[in-house]
Design a protein around this motif. Sequence first.
Motif, PDB file in Angstrom:
ATOM      1  N   VAL A  66      -3.992   1.372 -14.158  1.00  0.00           N
ATOM      2  CA  VAL A  66      -4.287   1.185 -12.549  1.00  0.00           C
ATOM      3  C   VAL A  66      -2.957   0.721 -11.773  1.00  0.00           C
ATOM      4  O   VAL A  66      -2.544  -0.064 -12.335  1.00  0.00           O
ATOM      5  N   VAL A  67      -2.808   1.383 -10.592  1.00  0.00           N
ATOM      6  CA  VAL A  67      -1.866   0.726  -9.732  1.00  0.00           C
ATOM      7  C   VAL A  67      -2.530   0.264  -8.642  1.00  0.00           C
ATOM      8  O   VAL A  67      -3.452   0.878  -7.982  1.00  0.00           O
ATOM      9  N   THR A  68      -2.201  -0.832  -8.118  1.00  0.00           N
ATOM     10  CA  THR A  68      -2.783  -1.718  -6.946  1.00  0.00           C
ATOM     11  C   THR A  68      -2.012  -2.602  -6.263  1.00  0.00           C
ATOM     12  O   THR A  68      -0.868  -2.833  -6.593  1.00  0.00           O
ATOM     13  N   ALA A  69      -2.286  -2.734  -4.891  1.00  0.00           N
ATOM     14  CA  ALA A  69      -1.505  -3.437  -4.016  1.00  0.00           C
ATOM     15  C   ALA A  69      -2.631  -4.156  -3.085  1.00  0.00           C
ATOM     16  O   ALA A  69      -3.445  -3.335  -2.803  1.00  0.00           O
ATOM     17  N   THR A  70      -2.288  -5.077  -2.188  1.00  0.00           N
ATOM     18  CA  THR A  70      -2.997  -5.389  -1.103  1.00  0.00           C
ATOM     19  C   THR A  70      -3.086  -4.056  -0.177  1.00  0.00           C
ATOM     20  O   THR A  70      -1.988  -3.530   0.184  1.00  0.00           O
ATOM     21  N   GLY A  71      -4.072  -4.106   0.565  1.00  0.00           N
ATOM     22  CA  GLY A  71      -4.337  -2.959   1.529  1.00  0.00           C
ATOM     23  C   GLY A  71      -3.748  -3.567   3.233  1.00  0.00           C
ATOM     24  O   GLY A  71      -3.708  -4.771   3.475  1.00  0.00           O
ATOM     25  N   THR A  72      -3.673  -2.421   3.883  1.00  0.00           N
ATOM     26  CA  THR A  72      -3.366  -2.731   5.198  1.00  0.00           C
ATOM     27  C   THR A  72      -4.638  -2.796   6.363  1.00  0.00           C
ATOM     28  O   THR A  72      -4.587  -3.632   6.837  1.00  0.00           O
ATOM     29  N   ASP A  73      -5.689  -1.993   5.743  1.00  0.00           N
ATOM     30  CA  ASP A  73      -7.032  -2.455   6.478  1.00  0.00           C
ATOM     31  C   ASP A  73      -8.118  -2.501   5.467  1.00  0.00           C
ATOM     32  O   ASP A  73      -9.282  -2.048   5.801  1.00  0.00           O
ATOM     33  N   SER A  74      -7.689  -2.891   4.316  1.00  0.00           N
ATOM     34  CA  SER A  74      -8.642  -3.290   3.195  1.00  0.00           C
ATOM     35  C   SER A  74      -8.032  -4.419   2.431  1.00  0.00           C
ATOM     36  O   SER A  74      -6.811  -4.921   2.770  1.00  0.00           O
ATOM     37  N   ASP A  75      -8.858  -5.039   1.619  1.00  0.00           N
ATOM     38  CA  ASP A  75      -8.357  -6.019   0.693  1.00  0.00           C
ATOM     39  C   ASP A  75      -7.329  -5.740  -0.377  1.00  0.00           C
ATOM     40  O   ASP A  75      -6.358  -6.278  -0.533  1.00  0.00           O
TER      41      ASP A  75
ATOM     42  N   ASN B 203     -14.875 -13.567  -2.833  1.00  0.00           N
ATOM     43  CA  ASN B 203     -15.908 -12.827  -3.978  1.00  0.00           C
ATOM     44  C   ASN B 203     -16.267 -11.604  -3.341  1.00  0.00           C
ATOM     45  O   ASN B 203     -16.638 -10.646  -4.123  1.00  0.00           O
ATOM     46  N   ASN B 204     -16.373 -11.182  -2.012  1.00  0.00           N
ATOM     47  CA  ASN B 204     -16.642 -10.139  -1.512  1.00  0.00           C
ATOM     48  C   ASN B 204     -15.424  -9.319  -0.884  1.00  0.00           C
ATOM     49  O   ASN B 204     -14.461  -9.918  -0.089  1.00  0.00           O
ATOM     50  N   LEU B 205     -15.289  -8.078  -1.566  1.00  0.00           N
ATOM     51  CA  LEU B 205     -14.094  -7.589  -1.126  1.00  0.00           C
ATOM     52  C   LEU B 205     -14.129  -5.781  -0.704  1.00  0.00           C
ATOM     53  O   LEU B 205     -15.164  -5.396  -1.165  1.00  0.00           O
ATOM     54  N   PHE B 206     -13.305  -5.426   0.065  1.00  0.00           N
ATOM     55  CA  PHE B 206     -13.414  -3.903   0.413  1.00  0.00           C
ATOM     56  C   PHE B 206     -12.078  -3.269  -0.009  1.00  0.00           C
ATOM     57  O   PHE B 206     -10.975  -3.986   0.108  1.00  0.00           O
ATOM     58  N   SER B 207     -12.012  -2.318  -0.787  1.00  0.00           N
ATOM     59  CA  SER B 207     -10.990  -1.675  -1.245  1.00  0.00           C
ATOM     60  C   SER B 207     -11.095   0.058  -0.998  1.00  0.00           C
ATOM     61  O   SER B 207     -12.262   0.484  -0.673  1.00  0.00           O
ATOM     62  N   ARG B 208     -10.151   0.440  -0.897  1.00  0.00           N
ATOM     63  CA  ARG B 208      -9.669   1.813  -0.581  1.00  0.00           C
ATOM     64  C   ARG B 208      -8.891   2.475  -1.801  1.00  0.00           C
ATOM     65  O   ARG B 208      -7.981   1.821  -2.211  1.00  0.00           O
ATOM     66  N   LEU B 209      -9.448   3.709  -2.278  1.00  0.00           N
ATOM     67  CA  LEU B 209      -8.784   4.461  -3.277  1.00  0.00           C
ATOM     68  C   LEU B 209      -7.758   5.496  -2.853  1.00  0.00           C
ATOM     69  O   LEU B 209      -8.204   6.302  -1.702  1.00  0.00           O
ATOM     70  N   LEU B 210      -6.671   5.563  -2.844  1.00  0.00           N
ATOM     71  CA  LEU B 210      -5.550   6.428  -2.392  1.00  0.00           C
ATOM     72  C   LEU B 210      -5.352   7.832  -3.233  1.00  0.00           C
ATOM     73  O   LEU B 210      -4.236   8.083  -2.878  1.00  0.00           O
TER      74      LEU B 210
ATOM     75  N   GLU C  27       0.902  -1.063  -0.024  1.00  0.00           N
ATOM     76  CA  GLU C  27       0.089   0.076   0.002  1.00  0.00           C
ATOM     77  C   GLU C  27       0.819   1.297   0.029  1.00  0.00           C
ATOM     78  O   GLU C  27       0.539   2.138  -0.697  1.00  0.00           O
ATOM     79  N   GLU C  28       2.029   1.254   0.563  1.00  0.00           N
ATOM     80  CA  GLU C  28       2.940   2.388   0.882  1.00  0.00           C
ATOM     81  C   GLU C  28       3.321   2.722  -0.752  1.00  0.00           C
ATOM     82  O   GLU C  28       3.498   3.909  -0.868  1.00  0.00           O
ATOM     83  N   ASP C  29       3.849   1.687  -1.312  1.00  0.00           N
ATOM     84  CA  ASP C  29       4.192   1.914  -2.632  1.00  0.00           C
ATOM     85  C   ASP C  29       3.185   2.851  -3.539  1.00  0.00           C
ATOM     86  O   ASP C  29       3.566   3.527  -4.307  1.00  0.00           O
ATOM     87  N   ILE C  30       2.038   2.397  -3.394  1.00  0.00           N
ATOM     88  CA  ILE C  30       0.670   2.965  -4.216  1.00  0.00           C
ATOM     89  C   ILE C  30       0.521   4.599  -3.505  1.00  0.00           C
ATOM     90  O   ILE C  30       0.535   5.416  -4.505  1.00  0.00           O
ATOM     91  N   LYS C  31       0.772   4.403  -2.497  1.00  0.00           N
ATOM     92  CA  LYS C  31       0.578   6.013  -1.757  1.00  0.00           C
ATOM     93  C   LYS C  31       1.798   7.088  -2.326  1.00  0.00           C
ATOM     94  O   LYS C  31       1.428   8.137  -2.450  1.00  0.00           O
ATOM     95  N   ASN C  32       2.961   6.451  -2.493  1.00  0.00           N
ATOM     96  CA  ASN C  32       4.119   7.383  -2.980  1.00  0.00           C
ATOM     97  C   ASN C  32       4.291   7.332  -4.312  1.00  0.00           C
ATOM     98  O   ASN C  32       5.166   7.949  -4.799  1.00  0.00           O
TER      99      ASN C  32
END
Length: 123
Positions: free
Chosen positions: A38-47, A83-90, A14-19
Amino acid sequence: MFKSRDYVLVYESEEDIKNIKIERSVFDLINLDPGGVVVTATGTDSDFVSRYFTPQSSILEDPVTGSAYCSLIPFWSSRLGKNNLFSRLLSERGGQLYCENKNERVIVAGTAKTYSAGHIWIE
């Protein structure tokens, strides 16, 4: 194997995506019409987390790009085995999306901001 309109770049954290910083003058040399990156990674408090960039457009980073989730949901669903996921956009504005993989369809839910309101008359 997945096919997408957009390029999907998977990062380690997630830090890579933030930076991520985009050098617009170089990025705009790319023509991905009509897609983006689209850039993506596993989240620390999301999938998973993501950001969405489009070269040669008036807005470099889309704050919340629902269409990108047509690629992200099947990818992360397969990778995480659910199949059910929670995502955050940074993006600067940020966002949270609740996603469901239904194989041939994806369901995306969250809150939205009204951009414009008006009337259309059809004769």
